[in-house]
Scaffold this active site. Sequence first.
Site, short mmCIF file in Angstrom:
data_model
loop_
_atom_site.label_atom_id
_atom_site.label_comp_id
_atom_site.label_asym_id
_atom_site.label_seq_id
_atom_site.Cartn_x
_atom_site.Cartn_y
_atom_site.Cartn_z
N TYR A 68 -0.16 10.36 -4.82
CA TYR A 68 -0.15 8.93 -5.18
C TYR A 68 0.62 8.11 -4.15
CZ TYR A 68 0.83 4.52 -7.45
OH TYR A 68 0.96 3.18 -7.70
N GLU B 192 -1.34 5.37 -20.26
CA GLU B 192 -1.55 4.10 -19.58
C GLU B 192 -2.80 3.44 -20.16
OE1 GLU B 192 0.25 4.21 -15.43
OE2 GLU B 192 -1.82 3.62 -15.02
N ARG C 160 -0.25 -7.62 -12.52
CA ARG C 160 -0.33 -7.02 -13.87
C ARG C 160 -1.62 -7.42 -14.58
NH1 ARG C 160 3.02 -2.77 -13.34
NH2 ARG C 160 4.61 -3.48 -11.89
N TYR D 66 8.81 -2.79 -5.96
CA TYR D 66 9.41 -1.52 -6.42
C TYR D 66 10.31 -0.97 -5.32
CZ TYR D 66 6.10 -0.64 -10.38
OH TYR D 66 5.36 -0.68 -11.54
C1 3EB Z 1 2.85 1.17 -12.58
O1 3EB Z 1 2.92 0.13 -13.25
C2 3EB Z 1 1.99 2.29 -13.14
O2 3EB Z 1 -1.27 1.81 -7.73
O3 3EB Z 1 -2.89 0.41 -8.19
C3 3EB Z 1 -0.69 1.04 -12.61
C4 3EB Z 1 -1.72 0.20 -12.17
C5 3EB Z 1 -0.08 1.91 -11.73
C6 3EB Z 1 -2.12 0.24 -10.82
C7 3EB Z 1 -1.92 1.12 -8.53
C8 3EB Z 1 -0.50 1.94 -10.39
C9 3EB Z 1 -1.50 1.11 -9.95
O4 3EB Z 1 3.42 1.30 -11.51
C10 3EB Z 1 1.00 2.84 -12.18
#
Ligand code: 3EB
EC number: 3.3.2.13
Length: 337
Positions: A146, A331, A219, A206
Site C-alpha cells: 500500500y 471500511e 473524504r 498524514y
Molecule cells: C484512510 O482513511 C483509510 O489511498 O486512496 C481510504 C480511502 C484509504 C482511500 C487511498 C485509502 C485510500 O487512510 C484508507
Amino acid sequence: MRQLTPPVTAPYSCFEKLGASDLDGDETLLGVIEHGTGHTGVSLADGYPRTAVHTTTREDESFAEAWHAEGREESGSHGGVAWARTADYLFGVARVPEGGRYAAGTAAVYTGIFDLIGTLGYPTLARTWNYVSGINTPNADGLEVYRDFCVGRAEALDARGIDPATMPAATGIGTHGGGITSYFIAARAGDRVNIENPAVLTAHRYPQQYGPRPPVFARATWLSPPGTDDGRLFVSATAGILGHETVHHGDVAAQCEVSLENIARVIGAENLGRHGLRRGYTLADVDHLKVYVRHREDISTVRRICAERLSREATVAVLHTDIARTDLLVEIEGVVA
Ligand code: 3EB
C-alpha cells in the site's frame, strides 16, 4: 433488482447480479467492474471498459458494479487506460500487473490518467478507486505494497504539478490477486467540491509513520452537472480513523460505528455548509455501498450494524478483503443521490 432512476445526468451506479443479461446492449454503460473470486484483464469489447477484481472469497458475494451515464459516444485505449465517454463524462480503467514493486507502474497509470483527462478534455477528476493485491504484504524492497502504491501515486502528482487538494474521493483497498486495478470518473465541466472531515486529518497531511508519501484523496466529492446544483456526492472508503489514528483496535463493531459516524459527519449539513454547499444528508441517504471486511467472521456483526444505520432500501455489497492499514477491520463507501 431495484434500479435508481437518476434524478440528474451525472454518472450513476447500479449493482447487478453477475451474469445478469441486463448489461447486454445497454447504451448507457460507461464501465463495469465485476467484484468476485478472480481477476481478469481489461476488455473494451462491448464499447466500455470491463474488468474483474478479486475482492472477495465467496462466489455468492459476487456482483457487478456498473457505471452508467446517458449518451455514450466513444471508447478507446490510451497509455494503458481503457476508457469510454459521453459528452460530459469519462470513465477509465487501468491495471498495474502483479510484481515485486508497484511505485513505477502506479506512477505511469496516474500520469496516464492525468494526461488522458487533459487530452480528451475532462479535466475534473471526480472519483477514483484503487484495488491493490497483497496490500499489506512487503514488496521486493520490504516496503508495504500500500505504501509502495502511495509513493507511485504521489510521484505522478509531482510529475504533473498537481495539487493534492484537487484529488477527489477515493478507495484504496486490498484484493486477493491481480496487481493493482485503478478506475476513475472524470467530468468535462460542472462543479466539483472536495469535502474533508473535521474529525479526520486530511489524507495528504498524514505523518510519515504511515509511509514515505501520504495518500492523496478527499473524504467525499460533490459533482454537479453544469448549470444545475443537483448532483451526486461520492463518499470515499471510510474507516475507524480519528485525527490520523486508527481507533478501537481489534473491535470491529466499534470501528464500524466510527466509520458510519465519519460518513454521517462528512455528508451532514454542517460539514457540507462549511464547504459552500447548501444541503445536507444523513446515513439514510447513502446508497450503492461497498463494505469491506478484513475477517470473514466479522461479516455478520458488520451487516447487523449497517442494517441498523442505513436505509432498508440501500444496496449494500459486503466484500471480504484486506484493508490499507493492518489495524483497520472494516471500511465503508457509498454514493448519495
Ligand atoms: C484512510 O482513511 C483509510 O489511498 O486512496 C481510504 C480511502 C484509504 C482511500 C487511498 C485509502 C485510500 O487512510 C484508507
